[in-house]
Scaffold this motif. Structure first.
Motif, PDB file in Angstrom:
ATOM      1  N   UNK A 210      -1.720  -8.354  -1.688  1.00 50.62           N
ATOM      2  CA  UNK A 210      -2.966  -7.595  -0.885  1.00 50.62           C
ATOM      3  C   UNK A 210      -3.502  -9.096  -0.476  1.00 50.62           C
TER       4      UNK A 210
ATOM      5  N   UNK B  19      -4.272 -13.740   7.003  1.00 50.28           N
ATOM      6  CA  UNK B  19      -5.417 -13.018   8.167  1.00 50.28           C
ATOM      7  C   UNK B  19      -6.269 -13.734   8.226  1.00 50.28           C
TER       8      UNK B  19
ATOM      9  N   UNK C 126     -10.358  -8.547  11.257  1.00 52.47           N
ATOM     10  CA  UNK C 126     -11.518  -7.876  10.929  1.00 52.47           C
ATOM     11  C   UNK C 126     -11.138  -6.565   9.973  1.00 52.47           C
TER      12      UNK C 126
ATOM     13  N   UNK D 147      -7.482 -16.430  12.504  1.00 53.00           N
ATOM     14  CA  UNK D 147      -8.392 -16.046  12.997  1.00 53.00           C
ATOM     15  C   UNK D 147      -9.237 -17.268  13.712  1.00 53.00           C
TER      16      UNK D 147
ATOM     17  N   UNK E 122      -7.566  -3.274   3.646  1.00 51.54           N
ATOM     18  CA  UNK E 122      -6.617  -3.815   3.097  1.00 51.54           C
ATOM     19  C   UNK E 122      -8.600  -4.047   1.711  1.00 51.54           C
ATOM     20  N   UNK E 123      -9.081  -4.650   1.428  1.00 53.64           N
ATOM     21  CA  UNK E 123     -10.161  -4.292   0.952  1.00 53.64           C
ATOM     22  C   UNK E 123     -10.668  -2.931  -0.402  1.00 53.64           C
TER      23      UNK E 123
ATOM     24  N   UNK F  90       0.386  -1.637   0.031  1.00 51.23           N
ATOM     25  CA  UNK F  90       0.142  -0.097   0.151  1.00 51.23           C
ATOM     26  C   UNK F  90       0.571   1.320  -0.133  1.00 51.23           C
TER      27      UNK F  90
ATOM     28  N   UNK G 239      -8.418  -5.487   9.896  1.00 48.90           N
ATOM     29  CA  UNK G 239      -7.191  -4.596   8.622  1.00 48.90           C
ATOM     30  C   UNK G 239      -7.745  -5.247   7.721  1.00 48.90           C
ATOM     31  N   UNK G 240      -8.435  -6.059   7.623  1.00 51.88           N
ATOM     32  CA  UNK G 240      -8.765  -6.545   6.453  1.00 51.88           C
ATOM     33  C   UNK G 240     -10.035  -6.067   5.521  1.00 51.88           C
TER      34      UNK G 240
ATOM     35  N   UNK H  32      -4.706 -11.021   3.534  1.00 51.47           N
ATOM     36  CA  UNK H  32      -5.674 -10.891   3.720  1.00 51.47           C
ATOM     37  C   UNK H  32      -5.878 -12.605   3.843  1.00 51.47           C
TER      38      UNK H  32
END
Lengths: 243, 243
Positions: free
Chosen positions: A231, A238, B232, A242, B238-239, A180, B234-235, A235
């Motif tokens: 990216x 991540x 979530x 979880x 990123x999206x 980014x 962060x995700x 994701x």
């Protein structure tokens, strides 16, 4: 001392090298923080070469092989972490290597040049001139190096500097773990990979690429897609974390 | 000089403070890299207090108000970035403040104590003893401070140290921008927020929380859900970056 069986041994050794080099005046203090930011993103991509990065590394090799005057710009962090890998890449590409620093002092230029030469790099010397469209010392580079390049690799580069080079019509390849960042978004080609993994992959591709593959890689270069791949890899990691 | 209208002014000022404090011997060189890692994660959560962090901050206040012997452990980075905020939190909680360092030297303890005292913090003094189940100097703390605590805030803490405190039966609150770190995963309660945003929020909640809300926050404490909220966030960022 970091135990060799530590699961993150390679990363911790690099961290220590950067810290020591800051005390030695080779790495700027700002470079220690940048390395930390890079570590965080490397952690998020899984500390391995992701698929889109490997494609970017092969494409970088194709651009190098296609170049009339390829240049590699080296700063303090790059010299400390990857002098030997820069030497190999120079051999494979015939590129000119120029030391170019954001926090520029003559003392640091001399120290970094020595590190590179000790590792077998041939380093361009000369009188730096204000040739980039930037304020102050950040405009400085060598007329027979960065200024003259058509393809330039700037690992771990600042966003403004990257943009100025792109605006001069150069094909700018960067190695930046943050997909980014302004550098990553501005470059012609962004490799989202850790430096010492990325450089040997470019070198190997320079040796292995056939003419047809080289041509196809350049034709199909789509940096937006490459960044998207990075990216998406973050994701996915991540999401897995979880579970 | 960083221009005041720079969009990331606050972040760049903190970066500069940390770098200067490393030269002054207050922050360990390793702390400069840690700050960089934190910056990367702060960037990813959007450099603002996310919803799950605000819940964690209120829950931290509830734990502080419920504690018999609350302690705040302060290291170099915390003192440099947030001495005034620590003073305010101490006033609101009555907590003991102990300087406790991963890279421990007497010289750094003295310098950090002075920074805190100059900001109005009352700092516990005494002879450190090896009271934590860790090797070497990392086991050191004060018998009348960390050792005696039932609730302890350890901002920017190491994973091993955090785990040792949890294993002693303490309620451990950490402030850590990386929701995947071992510290974040091990603590009783993890605040994924930048230090100078997190501390005033805890202080404000200490002043505002009613008895019933305090009780409910403690009963409903679910650190796994809080960390999930951070991941979530962060995700989502990123999206959005890919659009």
């Amino acid at each position: 001392m970091i135990p060799k069986d530590h699961p993150r041994y390679a990363s911790l050794v690099k961290r220590e090298k950067i810290a020591e080099s800051a005390w030695d005046g080779v790495v700027a203090m700002e470079g220690v923080g940048s390395h930390g930011r890079g570590e965080a993103f490397d952690y998020l991509i899984g500390e391995k070469t992701i698929e889109s990065a490997l494609l970017a590394e092969k494409t970088a090799a194709a651009l190098f092989l296609d170049a009339s005057f390829p240049v590699i710009s080296v700063n303090g962090n790059t010299a400390v972490l990857a002098a030997a890998e820069i030497a190999e890449l120079q051999k494979a590409t015939g590129a000119v290597v120029e030391v170019n620093l954001f926090h520029r002092t003559e003392e640091r230029i001399v120290k970094i040049t020595k590190i590179l030469e000790d590792a077998g790099v041939s380093v361009l010397s000369g009188r730096a001139e204000k040739l980039l469209d930037l304020s102050h010392d950040r405009a400085l580079c060598l007329r027979e190096g960065i200024y003259k390049s058509d393809v330039i690799l700037v690992p771990l580069e600042d966003g403004d500097r990257c943009e100025a080079l792109v605006n001069m019509g150069k094909k700018v390849i960067t190695i930046d773990l943050n997909p980014l960042s302004r550098t990553a978004q501005t470059a012609t080609l962004t490799i989202t990979d850790e430096l010492t993994r990325a450089l040997p992959n470019i070198t190997a591709a320079c040796r292995d690429l056939g003419d047809e593959e080289q041509k196809l890689l350049i034709e199909n270069l789509n940096n937006k897609e490459i960044l998207k791949g990075a990216i998406e890899a973050i994701q996915e990691n991540l999401s897995n974390a979880m579970d």
